[in-house]
Write an enzyme that holds these catalytic residues in place. Structure first.
Site, PDB file in Angstrom:
ATOM      1  N   THR A  70       0.579  -1.090   9.704  1.00  9.18           N
ATOM      2  CA  THR A  70       0.054  -0.743   8.423  1.00  9.18           C
ATOM      3  C   THR A  70      -0.355  -1.763   7.445  1.00  9.18           C
ATOM      4  O   THR A  70      -1.258  -1.735   6.790  1.00  9.18           O
ATOM      5  CB  THR A  70       0.795  -0.041   7.522  1.00  9.18           C
ATOM      6  N   CYS A  71      -0.088  -3.128   7.856  1.00  6.31           N
ATOM      7  CA  CYS A  71      -0.370  -4.169   7.091  1.00  6.31           C
ATOM      8  C   CYS A  71      -1.714  -4.666   7.349  1.00  6.31           C
ATOM      9  O   CYS A  71      -2.583  -4.952   6.443  1.00  6.31           O
ATOM     10  CB  CYS A  71       0.668  -5.371   7.195  1.00  6.31           C
ATOM     11  N   PHE A  72      -2.169  -4.694   8.543  1.00  4.27           N
ATOM     12  CA  PHE A  72      -3.428  -5.114   9.193  1.00  4.27           C
ATOM     13  C   PHE A  72      -4.307  -3.982   9.592  1.00  4.27           C
ATOM     14  O   PHE A  72      -5.519  -4.241  10.128  1.00  4.27           O
ATOM     15  CB  PHE A  72      -3.255  -6.184  10.086  1.00  4.27           C
ATOM     16  N   ARG A 118       0.912  -1.218   0.025  1.00  6.55           N
ATOM     17  CA  ARG A 118       0.110   0.045   0.211  1.00  6.55           C
ATOM     18  C   ARG A 118       0.847   1.261  -0.022  1.00  6.55           C
ATOM     19  O   ARG A 118       0.369   2.190  -0.555  1.00  6.55           O
ATOM     20  CB  ARG A 118      -0.950  -0.055   1.145  1.00  6.55           C
TER      21      ARG A 118
END
Length: 548
Positions: free
Chosen positions: A490-492, A190
Site C-alpha cells: 500500500t505504500c507504493f 493513508r
C-alpha cells in the site's frame, strides 16, 4: 452553466491544456455536441473564449491580493471570486498547489511529529459502545480520539513539512499501528486517514435511533424520510455545540487540511450545506432541500404557496401540529418565542414563520462549520478558498467519487510481465465488471484509500507521480496459482497478481481479498495466513523491468 459544465469535463481529459486557447480538444467537442438550442459555432466560440479567459487568469493570479476578496467588493480578487465557476479546475489546482508548496515549514532535526494508534482498542471500544450506548469510551479510544490526544498540542505550522525529494511519501506526521506488523510510512499514513473518514461516517447500529462512533456527524434527514437526494450524506450534529465538541470539529478541519496538503483523498461525504460556508458562498433553500426535502417542500414551500384565501386549507393541512418551534436535523429544536413548542402557528404568521425557520435551519450547524473552517485554514491559506466553488473544494479534498477504470489503466505500469498476458487480461475484465463499491474496496486494498486522483494531470503531479504497478506473484514449486491470493504494497500502490488460469479464479480470489478487513499485517484467517494481505512497506517499490 453550460460553459462551467463543459469546462469541468475538460479537466478529466488527458489532453486538456488551458494554455492552448485557440483550439478545443476532442472530449470538449463531444461534450459541446450534447448542448442543445445553441448554435454549434456559438458553442465553440464560447468555449474558446473561456479557454482564453483562463490563460489570462493563469498569468495574473500570482499578482492578485486574494485577501481582498471578502473585504473590498471592487477589488480584482472580489471580481474573480464572483466568477469562480468560470475558472478551470486545472488553473485553480495548479495555483493552489504552488501556494501550498510556498507555505511549507522546514521540518526540525527531530523530524515530523509521531503518533501511535491502537486500532484493536478502537474496535473493542466500538463493540462496547453498541452494548452500552456510551460515547465517552468510544470517542477516547477511537482512532480519531487517539490521534486528537497526540496531535492537538502540535502547532499547525509543525504539520506543514515540505515534500521530500525522491520516492518518499509526503507525510505531515509519522503514524504507527500498535500490534500490527506493517512497516514504512505511506501505506500506514493513508490507512490512518481512511480510518478517520470511516469513523466520521460510521453507524454502529440503529435501535430506534442511529448509534454513531463519534457524536459529530449524523445522516441527513432525507435518509430518515427516504425523500430527496443526498441520502448517503452526513452533516454536523446541530446539538454538538459544547466547547469540547467545537474543539473536536476544529481538529476535523485540521485533519482535512493535512490530508489536502499531503495529497491524501479523505472520505468526506458531506452536502453543499457543509462545503459552501468553507468557501464563503451563501446558503439557499435549495441547500436545505438537499438534506431535508420533507421540511423544505412539505412545510416551507407549502406555506409560501398559500394565498390569503387559503386559511381553511392551511388549518386542514397543519392543524395544531405546526408550532412556533423549529426541529433541527438531529431532532433537537429551537423555539421562536417563549412556549413556542406548544403554540400553534397562526395563518397570518405563515410567511414570517417560513422565513425564520429557513434561517434557523440553514444556520443550525454554523458554530460547528466555523470551527471546522478554523482548523482547515490553519493548514490551507484561507485566501485560496475564494477561487473555489464548493464542488471544487470537495473534489480537491475527496478526489473523484467514482473509480474510472480507463483512467487507472492509463496510469498502470507492469513489472516483468506482459500487459497482454492472460491473467492480466482477466484482472482488468474483473475490475471493469466490479461495481463502484467493489472498485473502491480494491483501491483501498491496494493503496489504503478509497479514491483516485480526479484526472490524468493529478496522476502525474510534479513531486508525487501516482501509478499502479502490477507484478506477477511468484509461486513456490508445486503451488497452484488458482489457490493463491493477490498481495498489495500500500505504500507504493504495488499489486502482485498470481498467474490465474481462468476468469472465474481471478474473480473469486480478488473478490475475497477486497472484502476482508485484513489490518495492515494481513493476519486475517488461519486458512489464508501469509497467503493474503498487505506487504510490508519497506519492500522495494520499483521493479527492474517496467512497461506501461
Amino acid at each position: 452553466r453550460f460553459v462551467n459544465l463543459i469546462a469541468d469535463s475538460d479537466q478529466d481529459s488527458a489532453d486538456s491544456d488551458p494554455s492552448n486557447d485557440e483550439k478545443l480538444n476532442s472530449k470538449v467537442l463531444v461534450g459541446l455536441s450534447t448542448i442543445k438550442n445553441v448554435d454549434r459555432s456559438m458553442r465553440e466560440r464560447r468555449m474558446i473564449l473561456h479557454q482564453h479567459l483562463n490563460v489570462i487568469i493563469q498569468k495574473i493570479l500570482n499578482f492578485i491580493d486574494l485577501s481582498q476578496a471578502n473585504t473590498n467588493p471592487w477589488s480584482i480578487a472580489a471580481q474573480l471570486a464572483s466568477c469562480r465557476g468560470l475558472i478551470s479546475r486545472a488553473v485553480k489546482y495548479k495555483f493552489i498547489d504552488s501556494i501550498l508548496k510556498c507555505t511549507t515549514v522546514e521540518t526540525p532535526s527531530s523530524g515530523v511529529p509521531k503518533i501511535a494508534v491502537d486500532r484493536i482498542v478502537a474496535s473493542a471500544a466500538r463493540d462496547k459502545q453498541v452494548r452500552s450506548a456510551d460515547y465517552t469510551g468510544a470517542v477516547q479510544n477511537s482512532v480519531f480520539g487517539q490521534a486528537f490526544r497526540q496531535l492537538w498540542s502540535h502547532h499547525p505550522s509543525k504539520l506543514k513539512p515540505p515534500r521530500q525529494p525522491g520516492s518518499r511519501p509526503h507525510i505531515s506526521f509519522d503514524v504507527k499501528f500498535k500490534g500490527e506488523h506493517a512497516q514504512g510510512e505511506g501505506g500506514l499514513y493513508r490507512a490512518f486517514f481512511t480510518d478517520i473518514g470511516r469513523e466520521l461516517h460510521e453507524i454502529l447500529g440503529d435501535d430506534g435511533e442511529a448509534i454513531y462512533t463519534l457524536p459529530l456527524f449524523i445522516q441527513c434527514p432525507n435518509k430518515q424520510s427516504l425523500l430527496g437526494e443526498n441520502r448517503d450524506k452526513f452533516i454536523p450534529r446541530p446539538s454538538s455545540t459544547g466547547n469540547l465538541h467545537l474543539t473536536l470539529y476544529e481538529f476535523v478541519g485540521r485533519l482535512i487540511g493535512i490530508a489536502t496538503r499531503t495529497g491524501i483523498f479523505m472520505k468526506c461525504d458531506f452536502p453543499s450545506l457543509f462545503w459552501k460556508p468553507l468557501v464563503g458562498v451563501g446558503l439557499t433553500q435549495k441547500d436545505l432541500e438537499n438534506i431535508d426535502k420533507s421540511f423544505s417542500h412539505g412545510v416551507l414551500q407549502r406555506l409560501r404557496e398559500y394565498t390569503n384565501d387559503d386559511e381553511k386549507s392551511f388549518k386542514s393541512d397543519f392543524g395544531d401540529t405546526l408550532t412556533y418551534s423549529v426541529h433541527l436535523s438531529d431532532k433537537s429544536f429551537v423555539q421562536l418565542r417563549n412556549g413556542g413548542e406548544s403554540m400553534p402557528v397562526v395563518f397570518e404568521d405563515r410567511i414570517l414563520f417560513a422565513e425564520q425557520a429557513l434561517k434557523i435551519r440553514l444556520n443550525e450547524s454554523q458554530r460547528q462549520l466555523k470551527a471546522i473552517k478554523q482548523g482547515f485554514t490553519s493548514l490551507i491559506p484561507e485566501e485560496l478558498l475564494c477561487l473555489c466553488t464548493w464542488e471544487d473544494l470537495e473534489r480537491k479534498v475527496c478526489g473523484k467519487p467514482t473509480i474510472d477504470i480507463g483512467l487507472l489503466r492509463r496510469h498502470t505500469v507492469y513489472g516483468g510481465v506482459d500487459p497482454n498476458a492472460p491473467h492480466i487480461r482477466f484482472f482488468w475484465q474483473v475490475l471493469t465488471e466490479f461495481t463502484q463499491d467493489e472498485r473502491r474496496k480494491f483501491i483501498k486494498f491496494s493503496w489504503a484509500q478509497e479514491r483516485l486522483p480526479s484526472n490524468d494531470e493529478d496522476f502525474v503531479h510534479p513531486g508525487q507521480q501516482i501509478r499502479l504497478l502490477i507484478k506477477t506473484r511468484q509461486m513456490k514449486d508445486g503451488e497452484n496459482p488458482d489457490d493463491a491470493f493477490p498481495r498489495a504494497d500500500t505504500c507504493f500502490f504495488n499489486f502482485e497478481l498470481p498467474p490465474y488460469s481462468s476468469l472465474e479464479a481471478t474473480r473469486s480470489k480478488l473478490t475475497t481479498v477486497i472484502n476482508l478487513d485484513a489490518g495492515m499485517d494481513g493476519d486475517v484467517d488461519v486458512d489464508i495466513g501469509d497467503e493474503f494481505g498487505v506487504i510490508s512497506d519497506d519492500e522495494d517499490d520499483e521493479d527492474s523491468s517496467l512497461s506501461s
